[in-house]
Scaffold this active site. Sequence first.
Site, short mmCIF file in Angstrom:
data_model
loop_
_atom_site.label_atom_id
_atom_site.label_comp_id
_atom_site.label_asym_id
_atom_site.label_seq_id
_atom_site.Cartn_x
_atom_site.Cartn_y
_atom_site.Cartn_z
N CYS A 4 -38.55 -25.96 39.46
CA CYS A 4 -37.58 -26.97 39.03
C CYS A 4 -37.32 -26.75 37.54
O CYS A 4 -38.24 -26.78 36.72
CB CYS A 4 -38.12 -28.38 39.27
SG CYS A 4 -37.11 -29.64 38.46
N CYS A 7 -38.43 -29.67 35.29
CA CYS A 7 -39.90 -29.74 35.19
C CYS A 7 -40.39 -28.69 34.19
O CYS A 7 -41.27 -28.96 33.36
CB CYS A 7 -40.57 -29.51 36.54
SG CYS A 7 -40.60 -30.94 37.64
N ASP A 30 -27.96 -31.14 26.00
CA ASP A 30 -27.38 -30.40 27.12
C ASP A 30 -26.94 -29.02 26.62
O ASP A 30 -26.36 -28.89 25.55
CB ASP A 30 -26.19 -31.17 27.70
CG ASP A 30 -25.77 -30.65 29.05
OD1 ASP A 30 -25.97 -31.36 30.05
OD2 ASP A 30 -25.26 -29.51 29.13
N HIS A 46 -41.41 -35.59 38.44
CA HIS A 46 -40.27 -35.07 39.19
C HIS A 46 -39.78 -36.07 40.23
O HIS A 46 -40.54 -36.50 41.10
CB HIS A 46 -40.66 -33.76 39.91
CG HIS A 46 -39.55 -33.17 40.71
ND1 HIS A 46 -38.64 -32.27 40.19
CD2 HIS A 46 -39.18 -33.36 42.00
CE1 HIS A 46 -37.77 -31.94 41.11
NE2 HIS A 46 -38.07 -32.58 42.24
N ASN A 96 -25.57 -38.43 37.83
CA ASN A 96 -24.94 -37.83 39.01
C ASN A 96 -25.99 -37.69 40.10
O ASN A 96 -27.09 -37.19 39.83
CB ASN A 96 -24.37 -36.45 38.66
CG ASN A 96 -23.25 -36.52 37.65
OD1 ASN A 96 -22.46 -37.46 37.66
ND2 ASN A 96 -23.19 -35.55 36.75
N GLY A 102 -21.80 -34.91 42.20
CA GLY A 102 -21.67 -33.88 41.17
C GLY A 102 -22.99 -33.44 40.56
O GLY A 102 -23.01 -32.84 39.49
N HIS A 109 -31.88 -37.05 36.06
CA HIS A 109 -31.54 -37.02 34.63
C HIS A 109 -30.36 -37.94 34.36
O HIS A 109 -29.47 -38.09 35.18
CB HIS A 109 -31.23 -35.60 34.14
CG HIS A 109 -30.17 -34.89 34.94
ND1 HIS A 109 -30.44 -34.30 36.16
CD2 HIS A 109 -28.86 -34.67 34.71
CE1 HIS A 109 -29.33 -33.76 36.62
NE2 HIS A 109 -28.35 -33.97 35.76
N HIS A 111 -27.29 -38.53 31.67
CA HIS A 111 -26.50 -37.99 30.57
C HIS A 111 -26.20 -39.11 29.57
O HIS A 111 -25.90 -40.24 29.96
CB HIS A 111 -25.15 -37.47 31.07
CG HIS A 111 -25.23 -36.35 32.06
ND1 HIS A 111 -24.92 -35.04 31.74
CD2 HIS A 111 -25.57 -36.32 33.37
CE1 HIS A 111 -25.05 -34.28 32.81
NE2 HIS A 111 -25.44 -35.04 33.83
P1 5GP Z 1 -25.70 -32.58 36.58
O1 5GP Z 1 -24.40 -31.94 36.96
O2 5GP Z 1 -26.83 -32.15 37.50
O3 5GP Z 1 -25.62 -34.08 36.43
O4 5GP Z 1 -26.02 -32.07 35.13
C1 5GP Z 1 -26.85 -30.99 34.84
C2 5GP Z 1 -26.70 -30.73 33.36
O5 5GP Z 1 -27.75 -29.87 32.97
C3 5GP Z 1 -25.38 -30.01 33.00
O6 5GP Z 1 -24.67 -30.82 32.06
C4 5GP Z 1 -25.84 -28.69 32.39
O7 5GP Z 1 -25.05 -28.26 31.29
C5 5GP Z 1 -27.27 -28.98 31.98
N1 5GP Z 1 -28.15 -27.82 32.02
C6 5GP Z 1 -28.25 -26.90 33.02
N2 5GP Z 1 -29.18 -25.99 32.73
C7 5GP Z 1 -29.69 -26.34 31.51
C8 5GP Z 1 -30.71 -25.76 30.68
O8 5GP Z 1 -31.34 -24.74 31.00
N3 5GP Z 1 -30.98 -26.39 29.50
C9 5GP Z 1 -30.30 -27.51 29.12
N4 5GP Z 1 -30.63 -28.04 27.95
N5 5GP Z 1 -29.35 -28.08 29.88
C10 5GP Z 1 -29.05 -27.50 31.06
ZN ZN Z 2 -38.49 -31.40 38.38
#
Ligand code: 5GP
Ligand code: ZN
Length: 123
Positions: A4, A7, A30, A46, A96, A102, A109, A111
């Site tokens: 993950c 994680c 992000d 998790h 999300n 999405g 998490h 945002h």
């Molecule tokens: P989701 O679409 O799942 O709500 O958002 C996932 C977020 O994680 C996205 O905004 C993406 O840019 C961010 N993200 C994906 N991989 C990484 C990473 O390795 N490091 C960081 N800091 N953010 C990540």
């Molecule tokens: Zn996790």
Amino acid sequence: MDNCLFCKIAEKKIPSTIVYEDDDLLAFKDINPAAPVHLLVIPKKHYATLSACTADDAPLLGKMLALAPKLAAEFGCGVQYGADGEPSGGYKTLINSGPDGGQEVYHLHMHIIGGPHPWRGQR
Ligand code: 5GP
Ligand code: ZN
């Protein structure tokens, strides 16, 4: 959880720009920001999605939500009121959940998205 991404970020096995940490939560920038301020708040434990949470997790979820205005203010996008009582500034809090919600990373998490407009895809 094996394999993950968040994680691994929580365990510091993958680097991130950490902006807040306590026993339960981690917040970091992000990697692909949609706005001038784009932070992610995760529980260290998790949970695949918000839908994996139950009423027992309400204190943890409340703690995540309560962190948003604190970090937003710290990053210059808190809600402020002028002498005329009008609000300015501000941010979005977004969770999300699932494919139709999405969600791309299956570790819960939130945002925190803010800063001066325009943002990607928004005015
Ligand atoms: P989701 O679409 O799942 O709500 O958002 C996932 C977020 O994680 C996205 O905004 C993406 O840019 C961010 N993200 C994906 N991989 C990484 C990473 O390795 N490091 C960081 N800091 N953010 C990540
Ligand atoms: Zn996790």
